[in-house]
Enzyme design. Structure first.
Site, PDB file in Angstrom:
ATOM      1  N   ARG A  26       0.825  -1.217   0.000  1.00 44.55           N
ATOM      2  CA  ARG A  26       0.000   0.000   0.000  1.00 44.55           C
ATOM      3  C   ARG A  26       0.857   1.264   0.000  1.00 44.55           C
ATOM      4  O   ARG A  26       0.464   2.287   0.581  1.00 44.55           O
ATOM      5  CB  ARG A  26      -0.978   0.036   1.178  1.00 44.55           C
ATOM      6  CG  ARG A  26      -2.130  -0.932   1.054  1.00 44.55           C
ATOM      7  CD  ARG A  26      -3.306  -0.494   1.945  1.00 44.55           C
ATOM      8  NE  ARG A  26      -4.133  -1.649   2.278  1.00 44.55           N
ATOM      9  CZ  ARG A  26      -4.338  -2.100   3.523  1.00 44.55           C
ATOM     10  NH1 ARG A  26      -3.777  -1.500   4.545  1.00 44.55           N
ATOM     11  NH2 ARG A  26      -5.107  -3.147   3.722  1.00 44.55           N
ATOM     12  N   ARG A  30      -3.365   6.725   1.064  1.00 43.52           N
ATOM     13  CA  ARG A  30      -3.889   7.903   1.746  1.00 43.52           C
ATOM     14  C   ARG A  30      -2.885   8.635   2.624  1.00 43.52           C
ATOM     15  O   ARG A  30      -3.136   9.777   3.023  1.00 43.52           O
ATOM     16  CB  ARG A  30      -5.110   7.497   2.587  1.00 43.52           C
ATOM     17  CG  ARG A  30      -6.343   7.208   1.757  1.00 43.52           C
ATOM     18  CD  ARG A  30      -7.505   6.768   2.634  1.00 43.52           C
ATOM     19  NE  ARG A  30      -7.317   5.400   3.119  1.00 43.52           N
ATOM     20  CZ  ARG A  30      -8.084   4.835   4.049  1.00 43.52           C
ATOM     21  NH1 ARG A  30      -9.050   5.536   4.625  1.00 43.52           N
ATOM     22  NH2 ARG A  30      -7.871   3.579   4.418  1.00 43.52           N
ATOM     23  N   ARG A  39      -7.583  11.513  -5.350  1.00 46.87           N
ATOM     24  CA  ARG A  39      -8.796  10.795  -4.929  1.00 46.87           C
ATOM     25  C   ARG A  39     -10.024  11.703  -4.935  1.00 46.87           C
ATOM     26  O   ARG A  39     -11.152  11.254  -5.208  1.00 46.87           O
ATOM     27  CB  ARG A  39      -8.563  10.202  -3.532  1.00 46.87           C
ATOM     28  CG  ARG A  39      -9.761   9.498  -2.923  1.00 46.87           C
ATOM     29  CD  ARG A  39     -10.160   8.258  -3.721  1.00 46.87           C
ATOM     30  NE  ARG A  39     -11.328   7.632  -3.130  1.00 46.87           N
ATOM     31  CZ  ARG A  39     -12.583   8.016  -3.374  1.00 46.87           C
ATOM     32  NH1 ARG A  39     -12.824   9.007  -4.209  1.00 46.87           N
ATOM     33  NH2 ARG A  39     -13.593   7.389  -2.797  1.00 46.87           N
ATOM     34  N   ASP A  76      -7.086  -3.246  -6.686  1.00 53.91           N
ATOM     35  CA  ASP A  76      -7.650  -3.857  -5.487  1.00 53.91           C
ATOM     36  C   ASP A  76      -7.930  -5.317  -5.770  1.00 53.91           C
ATOM     37  O   ASP A  76      -8.238  -5.683  -6.912  1.00 53.91           O
ATOM     38  CB  ASP A  76      -8.948  -3.146  -5.076  1.00 53.91           C
ATOM     39  CG  ASP A  76      -9.395  -3.547  -3.685  1.00 53.91           C
ATOM     40  OD1 ASP A  76     -10.190  -4.525  -3.583  1.00 53.91           O
ATOM     41  OD2 ASP A  76      -8.966  -2.938  -2.706  1.00 53.91           O
ATOM     42  N   TYR A 152     -14.781 -12.490   0.689  1.00 59.21           N
ATOM     43  CA  TYR A 152     -15.532 -11.263   0.408  1.00 59.21           C
ATOM     44  C   TYR A 152     -16.765 -11.554  -0.448  1.00 59.21           C
ATOM     45  O   TYR A 152     -17.834 -10.962  -0.242  1.00 59.21           O
ATOM     46  CB  TYR A 152     -14.641 -10.246  -0.303  1.00 59.21           C
ATOM     47  CG  TYR A 152     -13.626  -9.585   0.593  1.00 59.21           C
ATOM     48  CD1 TYR A 152     -13.963  -8.456   1.337  1.00 59.21           C
ATOM     49  CD2 TYR A 152     -12.334 -10.077   0.694  1.00 59.21           C
ATOM     50  CE1 TYR A 152     -13.033  -7.834   2.155  1.00 59.21           C
ATOM     51  CE2 TYR A 152     -11.395  -9.466   1.516  1.00 59.21           C
ATOM     52  CZ  TYR A 152     -11.749  -8.347   2.240  1.00 59.21           C
ATOM     53  OH  TYR A 152     -10.826  -7.738   3.053  1.00 59.21           O
TER      54      TYR A 152
END
Length: 347
Positions: A26, A30, A39, A76, A152
């Site tokens: 990652r 952010r 973003r 992702d 998921y």
């Protein structure tokens, strides 16, 4: 520097580099203000992943700040269920939301035949990034491991214990196997597409492998990953593949022996001496600094980085975190980490 001019690839071929190559899971995200600015320009995280110009930009952002030895494509793991036709959304503050697949009818609505078209934006992102990277910095392509992706798909979201997916696997193993097979097929296509577009290494993220007992781990983590690795290597035998069985504990040894991966990512919980003796003796290893410690910084960070380099840096080793970098991580802590790793030889 020992090894060839591409340190990450050298290690995955069995060489030792000092200092070791480093990148962070990652690393595009952010914690970077420039990422947050990009973003803001798109309605959702998924839109960012599927807009090649912007996805390429955020992939490259950390390389402009830090001398990392690899880049990883911004995407992702849930791109695969999205490509299969399962509705996927990323809800701000809540995470991913999917329409759960809990029976044969829901599974039948998914279609691997349409996946290639939906995956094509990621391939364009890879091409754009590769065109900008120096030759010594390879781009890593990736996918989620079948077990983790299936959790998921069944749960409809992330969960603490993956109970719904585990229950379905126990209750209806043939249905669950059909889902796993579909994910294997699509993930193989996806990884090969990333290689064709210019990725020079791959990583398979099995983020929830630690929730399974050893027999289920063998069936739902090792076997599907082995199948993907075999299929990819059949087409591109030279491509190195890193497996990341997070939470696997001692089962990581069997994973390293049986899946065919070229390297194993180690989560923060694995003891360094154990990693050196049990895993690094089998394959190159990657890891395993605690992301929380990186965010906290201070003297403890310096001490732990030195310990990791001392224990693992004299073998085949890629410095990384034990999981993804946290959004609140100060940039100066990452700068400090880079100096510690790049400036301290383990030899």
């Amino acid at each position: 520097m020992t090894g060839s001019q591409v340190p990450l690839l050298s290690v995955l071929k069995g060489e030792t580099c000092s200092p070791p190559p480093m990148w962070l899971m990652r690393q595009a995200g952010r914690y970077l203000p420039e990422y947050r600015e990009v973003r803001k320009t798109v309605p959702s995280f998924l839109d960012l992943c599927l807009t090649p110009k912007l996805a390429a930009e955020v992939t490259l952002q950390p390389l402009r700040r830090f001398p990392f030895d690899a880049s990883i494509v911004f995407s992702d793991i849930l791109i695969v269920p999205f490509a299969l036709g399962q509705p996927v959304a990323f809800v701000e503050g809540e995470g991913p939301k999917l329409d759960p697949v809990g029976d044969g009818a829901a599974l039948a609505r998914l279609d691997p035949a349409v996946a290639a078209t939906k995956l094509s934006p990621v391939y364009e992102t890879v091409e754009r990034v590769v065109a900008e990277l120096p030759d010594k910095v390879p781009l890593i392509g990736f996918c989620g491991a079948p077990w983790t992706v299936a959790t998921y798909m069944v749960e409809g979201a992330g969960s603490k214990d993956q109970a719904a997916a585990r229950a379905l696997a126990y209750r209806d193993p043939s249905l669950f196997q059909a889902m796993i097979d579909m994910i294997v097929e699509t993930s193989t296509i996806y990884l090969l597409g990333q290689v064709a577009a210019g990725s020079r290494a791959l990583q398979i993220f099995d983020s929830w492998s630690g929730s399974l007992p050893e027999d289920a781990f063998a069936r739902w983590c090792i076997a599907p990953t082995k199948e993907i690795v075999a299929r990819v290597k059949q087409q591109v035998p030279e491509i190195p593949i890193i497996g990341f069985p997070r939470g696997a504990g001692p089962s990581a040894v069997r994973y390293a022996r049986e899946t065919g991966v070229d390297g194993v990512g180690c989560d923060t919980s694995l003891p360094l001496a154990w990693v050196r003796e049990e895993l690094q003796s089998l394959v190159p290893v990657q890891g395993n600094l605690d992301p929380v410690l990186l965010a906290a910084g201070g003297p403890e960070l310096d001490v732990r980085v030195a310990q990791i380099l001392e224990e693992l840096g004299q073998g085949q080793f890629i410095f990384n975190l034990g999981h993804g970098i946290l959004p609140y991580t100060p940039i100066e802590h990452v700068e400090r980490l880079v100096r510690l790793v790049k400036g301290v030889s383990a030899g």
